[in-house]
Motif scaffolding. Sequence first.
Motif, PDB file in Angstrom:
ATOM      1  N   GLN A  94      37.849  32.451  18.661  1.00 20.35           N
ATOM      2  CA  GLN A  94      39.210  32.339  19.186  1.00 20.35           C
ATOM      3  C   GLN A  94      39.870  31.018  18.771  1.00 20.35           C
ATOM      4  OE1 GLN A  94      41.221  34.022  21.786  1.00 20.35           O
ATOM      5  NE2 GLN A  94      42.609  32.322  21.521  1.00 20.35           N
ATOM      6  N   PRO A  98      42.219  33.827  16.094  1.00 18.76           N
ATOM      7  CA  PRO A  98      42.465  34.808  17.165  1.00 18.76           C
ATOM      8  C   PRO A  98      42.681  36.228  16.657  1.00 18.76           C
ATOM      9  CG  PRO A  98      44.285  33.223  16.978  1.00 18.76           C
ATOM     10  CD  PRO A  98      43.185  32.715  16.125  1.00 18.76           C
ATOM     11  N   ASP A  99      43.036  36.367  15.392  1.00 17.32           N
ATOM     12  CA  ASP A  99      43.244  37.710  14.829  1.00 17.32           C
ATOM     13  C   ASP A  99      42.062  38.174  13.985  1.00 17.32           C
ATOM     14  OD1 ASP A  99      45.852  38.349  15.864  1.00 17.32           O
ATOM     15  OD2 ASP A  99      46.602  36.737  14.590  1.00 17.32           O
ATOM     16  N   THR A 115      38.691  44.117  16.990  1.00 17.17           N
ATOM     17  CA  THR A 115      39.473  42.900  16.783  1.00 17.17           C
ATOM     18  C   THR A 115      38.975  41.908  17.826  1.00 17.17           C
ATOM     19  OG1 THR A 115      41.195  43.551  18.350  1.00 17.17           O
ATOM     20  CG2 THR A 115      41.506  44.192  16.033  1.00 17.17           C
ATOM     21  N   ARG A 117      40.786  40.197  19.638  1.00 19.31           N
ATOM     22  CA  ARG A 117      41.640  40.362  20.821  1.00 19.31           C
ATOM     23  C   ARG A 117      41.090  41.442  21.761  1.00 19.31           C
ATOM     24  NH1 ARG A 117      46.048  37.128  20.408  1.00 19.31           N
ATOM     25  NH2 ARG A 117      46.660  36.566  18.285  1.00 19.31           N
ATOM     26  N   GLU A 118      40.450  42.438  21.169  1.00 22.82           N
ATOM     27  CA  GLU A 118      39.801  43.467  22.011  1.00 22.82           C
ATOM     28  C   GLU A 118      38.582  42.884  22.728  1.00 22.82           C
ATOM     29  OE1 GLU A 118      39.669  47.779  20.066  1.00 22.82           O
ATOM     30  OE2 GLU A 118      39.083  46.223  18.648  1.00 22.82           O
ATOM     31  N   PRO A 121      39.997  39.435  25.594  1.00 22.36           N
ATOM     32  CA  PRO A 121      41.378  39.443  26.093  1.00 22.36           C
ATOM     33  C   PRO A 121      41.650  38.171  26.900  1.00 22.36           C
ATOM     34  CG  PRO A 121      40.024  41.057  27.262  1.00 22.36           C
ATOM     35  CD  PRO A 121      39.164  40.470  26.196  1.00 22.36           C
TER      36      PRO A 121
END
Length: 129
Positions: A94, A98-99, A115, A117-118, A121
Motif C-alpha cells: 500500500q 495502492p493500485d 487488486t 484495493r480488494e 480496503p
Amino acid sequence: MTEKELCQKAIEMLDRAYIPYSHFPVGAALECADGTVFTGCNIENASYTPTICAERTAIFKAVSEGYRDFKRIVIAGRSEDYCVPCGVCRQVMQEFAPDLEVICLNGKGEAKHFTLRELLPYGFDSSWL
Ligand code: THU
C-alpha cells in the motif's frame, strides 16, 4: 515479460526460501513499471520476529535499488490453497503501490488475481496522517 514468465520467476524463488522453522516456502516476483523484475523469498530467523516474507524481500530489494513504481507482484507457494499476502505485506504494498495487481499461486501453479484495493480496503496511507 508475460504473466507466465513472471509466475515462473516467483516459483523459482521457492527453492531459495530459508524456512527451517515453518517449512513453508514462499517466492515472489515484483514487476516494476519499466519492466524490471525483483524477486524475493521468505527468510526466517531463530528469534522468529525478524522473519521477513517473500513479498517484502522483493519490495525492499526494489526500493533499495531506487525503484518505487510497481505494476504487479506474483506470490508463489506450494500449498493447495493460493498463497495470499499477510497483512504486513499488504500494508507495505500500500505504501508504494495502492493500485498493485496481486497474483497468488497455489502449488499447482494456478493463479488467482486480486487488486491490492480488494485485499486491503481502507488501507492506511499518508492521507490519514
Ligand atoms: N510468509 C510469506 O513469505 N509471505 C506471506 O505473505 C505469508 C507468510 C512466510 C513467513 C514465514 O516464513 C512463513 O511464510 C510462514 O508464515
